[in-house]
Design a protein around this motif. Structure first.
Motif, mmCIF file in Angstrom:
data_model
loop_
_atom_site.group_PDB
_atom_site.id
_atom_site.type_symbol
_atom_site.label_atom_id
_atom_site.label_comp_id
_atom_site.label_asym_id
_atom_site.label_seq_id
_atom_site.Cartn_x
_atom_site.Cartn_y
_atom_site.Cartn_z
ATOM 1 N N UNK A 22 0.971 -1.012 -0.069
ATOM 2 C CA UNK A 22 -0.002 0.017 0.068
ATOM 3 C C UNK A 22 1.056 1.311 -0.047
ATOM 4 N N UNK A 23 2.114 1.213 0.360
ATOM 5 C CA UNK A 23 2.946 2.395 0.151
ATOM 6 C C UNK A 23 3.354 2.621 -1.364
ATOM 7 N N UNK A 24 3.478 3.866 -1.569
ATOM 8 C CA UNK A 24 3.654 4.297 -2.998
ATOM 9 C C UNK A 24 5.300 4.501 -3.233
ATOM 10 N N UNK A 25 5.799 3.816 -4.283
ATOM 11 C CA UNK A 25 7.239 3.915 -4.501
ATOM 12 C C UNK A 25 7.371 4.107 -6.104
ATOM 13 N N UNK A 26 8.460 4.647 -6.535
ATOM 14 C CA UNK A 26 8.703 4.661 -7.907
ATOM 15 C C UNK A 26 8.645 3.300 -8.575
ATOM 16 N N UNK A 27 8.300 3.197 -9.732
ATOM 17 C CA UNK A 27 8.101 1.970 -10.697
ATOM 18 C C UNK A 27 9.621 1.539 -10.665
ATOM 19 N N UNK A 28 9.846 0.371 -10.872
ATOM 20 C CA UNK A 28 10.909 -0.348 -11.350
ATOM 21 C C UNK A 28 10.748 -1.262 -12.766
ATOM 22 N N UNK A 29 11.696 -1.605 -13.334
ATOM 23 C CA UNK A 29 11.637 -2.393 -14.485
ATOM 24 C C UNK A 29 10.830 -3.765 -14.310
ATOM 25 N N UNK A 30 11.016 -4.137 -13.337
ATOM 26 C CA UNK A 30 10.042 -5.567 -13.102
ATOM 27 C C UNK A 30 8.561 -5.121 -12.958
ATOM 28 N N UNK A 31 7.997 -3.921 -12.647
ATOM 29 C CA UNK A 31 6.788 -3.593 -12.591
ATOM 30 C C UNK A 31 6.213 -3.080 -13.895
ATOM 31 N N UNK A 71 0.335 -4.664 -3.475
ATOM 32 C CA UNK A 71 -0.252 -5.581 -2.414
ATOM 33 C C UNK A 71 -0.189 -7.228 -2.749
ATOM 34 N N UNK A 72 0.356 -7.841 -1.644
ATOM 35 C CA UNK A 72 0.410 -9.337 -1.990
ATOM 36 C C UNK A 72 1.189 -9.635 -3.340
ATOM 37 N N UNK A 73 2.050 -8.955 -3.345
ATOM 38 C CA UNK A 73 3.106 -9.022 -4.490
ATOM 39 C C UNK A 73 2.768 -8.368 -5.787
ATOM 40 N N UNK A 74 1.631 -8.081 -5.987
ATOM 41 C CA UNK A 74 1.110 -7.543 -7.205
ATOM 42 C C UNK A 74 0.919 -6.020 -7.407
ATOM 43 N N UNK A 75 1.231 -5.345 -8.466
ATOM 44 C CA UNK A 75 0.808 -3.767 -8.330
ATOM 45 C C UNK A 75 -0.353 -3.563 -8.532
ATOM 46 N N UNK A 76 -0.903 -2.727 -7.487
ATOM 47 C CA UNK A 76 -2.615 -2.645 -7.412
ATOM 48 C C UNK A 76 -3.080 -1.041 -7.634
#
Length: 159
Positions: A22-31, A71-76
């Protein structure tokens, strides 16, 4: 999230990595692929805008970014933010359809606003497609109002 004084205003700042759910971070290549899937699930993509290109361009400079929550390992959730030197802009604010109404949309906007305020934005704007009337109440509850202007545009290169 913590807060930091910005004159008389308080602006949330991004939590340090690693981010909890639920915390917002900058996107990574994996996302990237998950973010594109999220945008497609939310009906935000259009054939004339390649979302992979939009993400790459947002990540290429210091004046824009894509923020995500997992959340739970997925981008939500996501929000793209950009500062044009005059105002901040929000794009691709998205929450997984099964989590809409959970507060993640508000959190995405707050995180993106904080990112923009930290870069000098004094006003933040966004565009809503005329066909997306269902989201207008959400933005109004967050303090956004019709700016009584028409957005015009044209392509300057072949698509």
């Amino acid at each position: 999230m913590s807060t930091v004084s910005d004159g008389e205003r308080l602006a949330p700042v991004l939590a340090a990595a690693p981010a909890a759910d639920g915390e917002f971070v900058e996107i990574t290549d994996a996302d990237v692929d998950q973010v594109v899937e999220l945008w497609q699930a939310c009906g935000l993509t259009r054939p004339w805008n390649d979302p992979h290109v939009d993400i790459a361009e947002a990540r290429a400079g210091a004046a824009s970014t894509v923020l995500i929550a997992r959340a739970g390992g997925r981008v939500v959730a996501s929000a793209m933010a950009g500062h044009d030197g005059h105002r901040g802009w929000l794009y691709y604010v998205a929450v997984a359809p099964d989590l809409q109404g959970s507060g993640l949309g508000r959190a995405a906007v707050v995180a993106a606003e904080a990112w923009l305020v930290a870069r000098g934005a004094r006003k933040i704007q966004l565009m809503v497609r005329t066909t997306n009337t269902g989201v207008l109440g959400f933005y109004e509850r967050l303090g956004y109002a019709d700016q009584e202007c028409t957005v015009l545009g044209r392509w300057v290169e072949p698509r």
